[in-house]
Scaffold this active site. Structure first.
Site, PDB file in Angstrom:
ATOM      1  N   ASP A   1     -14.905 -28.351 -15.372  1.00  0.00           N
ATOM      2  CA  ASP A   1     -13.943 -28.113 -14.291  1.00  0.00           C
ATOM      3  C   ASP A   1     -14.549 -27.388 -13.094  1.00  0.00           C
ATOM      4  O   ASP A   1     -15.543 -26.678 -13.200  1.00  0.00           O
ATOM      5  CB  ASP A   1     -12.716 -27.339 -14.807  1.00  0.00           C
ATOM      6  CG  ASP A   1     -13.084 -26.052 -15.543  1.00  0.00           C
ATOM      7  OD1 ASP A   1     -14.164 -25.990 -16.155  1.00  0.00           O
ATOM      8  OD2 ASP A   1     -12.278 -25.103 -15.502  1.00  0.00           O
TER       9      ASP A   1
ATOM     10  N   GLU B   1     -12.226 -24.555 -18.400  1.00  0.00           N
ATOM     11  CA  GLU B   1     -12.777 -23.242 -18.791  1.00  0.00           C
ATOM     12  C   GLU B   1     -12.297 -22.144 -17.854  1.00  0.00           C
ATOM     13  O   GLU B   1     -12.117 -21.000 -18.264  1.00  0.00           O
ATOM     14  CB  GLU B   1     -14.314 -23.290 -18.790  1.00  0.00           C
ATOM     15  CG  GLU B   1     -14.962 -22.062 -19.443  1.00  0.00           C
ATOM     16  CD  GLU B   1     -14.982 -20.822 -18.559  1.00  0.00           C
ATOM     17  OE1 GLU B   1     -14.863 -19.712 -19.095  1.00  0.00           O
ATOM     18  OE2 GLU B   1     -15.087 -20.956 -17.320  1.00  0.00           O
TER      19      GLU B   1
HETATM   20 ZN   LIG Z   1     -16.684 -19.610 -13.582  1.00  0.00          ZN
HETATM   21 ZN   LIG Z   2     -18.445 -21.137 -15.521  1.00  0.00          ZN
END
Ligand SMILES: [Zn+2]
Ligand SMILES: [Zn+2]
Length: 405
Positions: free
Chosen positions: A97, A155
């Site tokens: 991401d 994440e």
């Molecule tokens: Zn990061």
């Molecule tokens: Zn990262």
């Protein structure tokens, strides 16, 4: 993708040829991984919206041959490479991401999406793991065991993309999980061997509303002052780390938000506070929460104020396995040479890679991506040149793990 039919033949005839073949495959994969990285960098997607990214990854994995491609959650991809020989199962994880950051790198392949960019370098992680998958797919017949390539969404956004993948059950039977993060501030392509034990911090915090009673500034006896109460809370919380945590144990309590009142002559009716709370062991993490809750409760009651507390648990600290650390360090030295491997200190940030510890022993390391601003800065510039050492190290770690007793 072109592949030499000689490769399996060489591997079959002469295991010693594996290194030369591996090197050629790595070179070809690095060249391609740089192109993949540029594509990913130009087309960033925010957490849990990695639709195009995950399709791109899934298509590439399928094109390598021998890799079974699974989609355990909406925007995740797990590639499974079953080797021609029996053995253990090892996984390597990359996150995919991007961040809501307007890029200011000056890259010729800068983000084409306004306000979104790969300012944490997850494009590098994805490209490197794709390169690693390509190399290992070419060695499928000789591979002793199974490799899982985990391409994880989200994440950057708690509760993170790791837990849904774990909960899907797709990682059942995996014996060890490795991961890596690009970081600046060391020569490009050097591998940072993070310590065994805690390798990052947990990231928790709270939002607190103190409900007092408004009054005229000249008549405090008629009100309940949320500013005085809040100030007492802030100061009392300073004793959590200084008086309750064992000296030398890492812990931070930072109150980063305190908002109340509009006028000098008015006692407001409420105050809003926010805090960031970090530690590296589960015991201290629990202690910080208990002491924080207790202090807030008692101080507010002592002042006659009511309160609403939302204590939020973020990602736990990564707990690096010591045997996997030794294996990774030896593998990295073999892959890129001793001068390119260093013992890295614990990273202050938090990472949802920590959750994979629920599945198997884990190990997390860093890959230096060149000088410049830190991750999450609009000017964070990860250097393509780090990709080569990243792939070499990932391949070596996976092979060494599968060949270990
Ligand atoms: Zn990061
Ligand atoms: Zn990262």
């Amino acid at each position: 993708m072109k592949k030499s039919f000689l490769i399996p033949l060489l591997l079959f005839c002469c295991p010693l040829a594996a290194t030369a073949v591996e090197q050629q495959e790595v070179q070809d994969s690095v060249r391609e991984a740089v192109e993949w990285r540029h594509h990913l960098h130009q087309n960033p997607e925010l957490s849990f919206q990695e639709y195009k990214t995950s399709s791109y990854v899934a298509e590439l994995l399928s094109s390598f041959g021998s890799i079974e491609v699974l989609r355990p959650t909406e925007t995740s991809v797990v590639g499974i490479l079953r080797g021609g020989k029996p053995g253990k199962t090892v996984a390597f994880r990359a996150d995919m991401d991007a961040l809501p950051v307007q890029e200011q790198t000056g890259f010729s392949f800068a983000s084409k999406t306004p306000g979104v960019s790969h300012a944490c370098g997850h494009d590098m992680h994805t490209a490197m793991l794709l390169g690693t998958a390509r190399v290992l797919a070419s060695m499928q017949k000789e591979l002793p065991g199974t490799v899982y390539f985990i391409f994880q969404p989200g994440e950057e956004k708690s509760p993170g993309g790791a837990l849904p993948i774990i909960k899907s059950g797709v990682l059942k039977g995996v014996d060890a999980i490795f991961g890596a993060h690009v970081m600046p501030h060391a020569p490009t392509g050097s591998i940072g061997i993070l310590p065994a034990g805690p390798a990052s911090s947990s990231s928790d915090g709270f939002f607190l509303t103190i409900q007092g009673k408004g009054s005229h500034g000249s008549m405090p006896q008629l009100g309940v002052d949320p500013i005085v109460t809040g100030a007492e809370v802030v100061m009392a919380l300073q004793t959590v780390v200084s008086r309750s945590v064992t000296p030398g144990d890492m812990a931070v309590v930072t109150i980063g938000k305190f908002q109340s009142g509009n006028a000098p002559n008015v006692i407001p009716d409420k105050a809003e506070l926010g805090a960031s709370i970090r530690s590296v062991t589960p015991e201290t993490r629990k202690l910080l929460e208990e002491r924080t809750r207790s202090i807030i409760d008692h101080v507010c009651k002592a002042n006659g104020a009511r309160y609403k507390l939302d204590y939020e648990l973020g990602y736990p600290a990564i707990e690096n396995n010591s045997a996997l650390r030794e294996l990774a360090k030896k593998a990295a030295i073999q892959a890129v040479g001793e001068k390119n491997v260093f013992d890295a200190p614990r990273i202050p940030a938090s990472e949802d890679f920590s959750y994979y510890g629920q599945v198997a022993p884990i190990y997390f390391m860093t890959i230096s991506s060149g000088d410049g601003p830190a991750n999450h800065n609009p000017g964070f510039k990860a250097d393509d040149a780090a990709i080569s050492n990243g792939i070499k190290t990932e391949v070596r770690i996976i092979l060494d793990y599968l060949n270990s007793k």
